[in-house]
Design a protein around this motif. Structure first.
Motif, PDB file in Angstrom:
ATOM      1  N   LYS A 100     -61.299   9.445   3.342  1.00  0.00           N
ATOM      2  CA  LYS A 100     -62.270   9.182   2.291  1.00  0.00           C
ATOM      3  C   LYS A 100     -63.068  10.434   1.958  1.00  0.00           C
ATOM      4  O   LYS A 100     -63.512  10.610   0.837  1.00  0.00           O
ATOM      5  N   TYR A 105     -64.034   7.731  -4.068  1.00  0.00           N
ATOM      6  CA  TYR A 105     -64.175   6.307  -4.329  1.00  0.00           C
ATOM      7  C   TYR A 105     -63.926   6.049  -5.813  1.00  0.00           C
ATOM      8  O   TYR A 105     -64.170   6.913  -6.659  1.00  0.00           O
ATOM      9  N   CYS A 106     -63.459   4.851  -6.106  1.00  0.00           N
ATOM     10  CA  CYS A 106     -63.196   4.499  -7.505  1.00  0.00           C
ATOM     11  C   CYS A 106     -64.479   4.588  -8.323  1.00  0.00           C
ATOM     12  O   CYS A 106     -65.555   4.176  -7.876  1.00  0.00           O
ATOM     13  N   SER A 160     -56.480   1.895  -7.502  1.00  0.00           N
ATOM     14  CA  SER A 160     -57.091   1.903  -6.173  1.00  0.00           C
ATOM     15  C   SER A 160     -56.052   1.975  -5.070  1.00  0.00           C
ATOM     16  O   SER A 160     -54.869   1.696  -5.278  1.00  0.00           O
ATOM     17  N   CYS A 177     -57.740   6.215  -6.020  1.00  0.00           N
ATOM     18  CA  CYS A 177     -59.144   6.068  -5.629  1.00  0.00           C
ATOM     19  C   CYS A 177     -59.301   4.960  -4.595  1.00  0.00           C
ATOM     20  O   CYS A 177     -58.425   4.125  -4.399  1.00  0.00           O
ATOM     21  N   ILE A 178     -60.444   4.945  -3.928  1.00  0.00           N
ATOM     22  CA  ILE A 178     -60.710   4.028  -2.822  1.00  0.00           C
ATOM     23  C   ILE A 178     -61.607   2.892  -3.287  1.00  0.00           C
ATOM     24  O   ILE A 178     -62.662   3.118  -3.890  1.00  0.00           O
ATOM     25  N   PHE A 179     -61.182   1.660  -3.006  1.00  0.00           N
ATOM     26  CA  PHE A 179     -62.001   0.468  -3.243  1.00  0.00           C
ATOM     27  C   PHE A 179     -61.841  -0.419  -2.017  1.00  0.00           C
ATOM     28  O   PHE A 179     -60.912  -1.218  -1.929  1.00  0.00           O
ATOM     29  N   ASP A 180     -62.729  -0.240  -1.065  1.00  0.00           N
ATOM     30  CA  ASP A 180     -62.616  -0.926   0.218  1.00  0.00           C
ATOM     31  C   ASP A 180     -62.870  -2.419   0.087  1.00  0.00           C
ATOM     32  O   ASP A 180     -63.675  -2.854  -0.742  1.00  0.00           O
ATOM     33  N   HIS A 413     -69.368  -1.061  -2.087  1.00  0.00           N
ATOM     34  CA  HIS A 413     -68.717   0.119  -2.668  1.00  0.00           C
ATOM     35  C   HIS A 413     -69.763   1.138  -3.132  1.00  0.00           C
ATOM     36  O   HIS A 413     -69.689   2.324  -2.777  1.00  0.00           O
ATOM     37  N   LYS A 416     -71.775   2.825  -0.398  1.00  0.00           N
ATOM     38  CA  LYS A 416     -71.037   3.931   0.210  1.00  0.00           C
ATOM     39  C   LYS A 416     -71.045   5.156  -0.696  1.00  0.00           C
ATOM     40  O   LYS A 416     -71.173   6.291  -0.221  1.00  0.00           O
ATOM     41  N   VAL A 417     -70.906   4.927  -1.982  1.00  0.00           N
ATOM     42  CA  VAL A 417     -70.962   6.047  -2.927  1.00  0.00           C
ATOM     43  C   VAL A 417     -72.313   6.744  -2.841  1.00  0.00           C
ATOM     44  O   VAL A 417     -72.401   7.968  -2.783  1.00  0.00           O
TER      45      VAL A 417
END
Length: 425
Positions: A100, A105-106, A160, A177-180, A413, A416-417
């Motif tokens: 990450k 992140y998205c 994602s 992109c990351i979308f947990d 999300h 975290k951003v």
């Protein structure tokens, strides 16, 4: 490896392919052998040796060319496929946080561009308590709810790494992109001390679902207690480190009261399902934003963190009883909502077709504001595609557990951003 633990890895030795094993037998080595053989020949055999030498030199050159080509074409593939099982496992199981840091992140726009995907989980996110299962609240629990082998839908941005294949591509640096997914442990670990959710009954759904997703009890009557007694509902979460606050406030008129009484570090706000004309709607939001600007400045001067999340309003779906699954076509759903002939007579007063434009009014006011720490949760773009899992004949509110849980995922999300300034928001 986490917690300072290190694992010794033994690399598996691999034998080179036959072509690579013979690299040393071509070219100059063949010429040297030929010369040695030539020196031992008699004059009678010298002519024949010259012929043999010429043939050997030619063969050596051809072997060098062929082997070079083989190395160029096949060498990289052989290297990749000869990686030992342990090495490959290490690549795939390296701490996700390292990936990450190297990825993004998205963005908000990337999150909006996605679809609802059917999944089966080993168990539900939570089990609604008995209070949601009987009496006037019985419709709050989805009819197809099962605590085990939980069939549900998850929001999947197109770009994602939420899916397994996308995760692999992301780990090898292909830019997804990351979308947990929602994770209560990740949420608690971020260390926020107080979060207030202020709004109407849809905000109560958000609050109640969040409380239950953290493994805590939620009383369906609390939202009416909050409205009737004009009081805050408090839940202590995350091993007593986080205070969750709910205040029923259909037009956000009680935001100053919540700030004065609780001083939350984070506020999650929404209004819109109780329709007013655009002029009143805009003036109300402007007053709320003015209050938040002053509050943000006070927190900043005190050295305290602050964050504001604004959730867009999702309209109801006329004739929701006919839907049993998501409709991943936002244009189609907006056409259904705009078609007033599909509404029952007593539903026209809610003016669901106006929600999109009023969401835009809110966003324009935020863009023009002095607020620095805020994000928009695009509930409209995501849950307008969920005409299913309402509470017929109530086609505005939603049943548990279902589509409201995506709000926690969006919240986590952007938390975290915000926690990592190196990632774009």
């Amino acid at each position: 490896h986490s917690h300072g633990q290190h694992q010794q890895v033994t690399k598996t030795k691999t034998k080179p392919p036959p072509a690579l094993a013979t690299v040393g037998i071509g070219g100059s080595h063949i010429i040297a052998l030929a010369k040695e053989a030539r020196s031992s020949l008699s004059p009678l055999s010298l002519g024949l040796s010259n012929h043999i030498l010429a043939v050997d030199v030619t063969m050596g050159r051809r072997m060098k060319i062929c082997l070079s080509a083989a190395l160029l074409v096949w060498g990289p593939y052989y290297y990749l496929f000869s990686i030992s099982t342990i090495q490959l496992q290490l690549i795939m199981e390296t701490n996700d946080n390292n990936f990450k840091k190297a990825s993004s992140y998205c963005t908000r726009e990337e999150i909006k561009q996605g679809r609802w995907t059917e999944v089966t989980l080993p168990e539900a996110h939570y089990i609604p308590p008995e209070g949601y299962r009987k009496g006037v609240h019985a419709s709050s629990v989805c009819l197809d709810f099962s605590p085990t082998a939980f069939n549900t839908y998850e929001w999947m941005p197109h770009n994602s790494s939420s899916n397994h294949f996308g995760s692999i591509l992301n780990r090898f640096g292909f830019g997804r992109c990351i979308f947990d997914p929602w994770n209560p442990n990740d949420f608690c670990a971020l260390g926020w001390k107080s979060i207030a959710i202020v709004g109407d009954s849809l905000s109560w759904e958000h609050y109640s679902s969040l409380v239950m997703s953290l493994g805590l009890h939620s009383d369906p009557n609390d939202q009416f207690v909050s409205r009737r007694l004009k009081k805050n509902i408090i839940t202590i979460a995350c091993n007593s480190t986080l205070k969750l606050i709910y205040r029923r406030s259909d037009h956000l008129e009680y935001v100053p009261h919540v700030i004065r009484e609780e001083q939350p570090q984070m506020l999650i706000l929404n209004k819109g399902s109780h329709p007013v004309n655009d002029e009143i709607y805009k003036a109300g939001w402007q007053e709320t934003i003015n209050t938040l600007e002053e509050y943000e400045q006070n927190l900043t001067e005190s050295g305290l963190p602050s964050l504001f999340l604004f959730r867009t309003t999702v309209p109801g779906h006329p004739q929701c009883e006919i839907y049993t699954a998501p409709v991943n076509n936002i244009t189609q759903m907006e056409a259904v909502i705009a078609n007033k002939s599909s509404y029952k007579a007593n539903m026209l007063k809610f003016r669901w077709w106006e929600f999109k434009a009023q969401n835009a009014i809110m966003e324009n006011l935020l863009t023009a504001s002095r607020l620095r720490n805020y994000h928009i949760l695009d509930a409209y773009d995501i849950n307008i595609r969920r005409p299913d899992h309402h509470r017929p004949p109530d086609c505005l509110h939603n049943c548990f557990p279902s589509k409201t849980e995506v709000y926690h995922q969006l919240m986590l999300h952007f938390l975290k951003v915000s926690a990592n300034s190196s990632l774009h928001s």
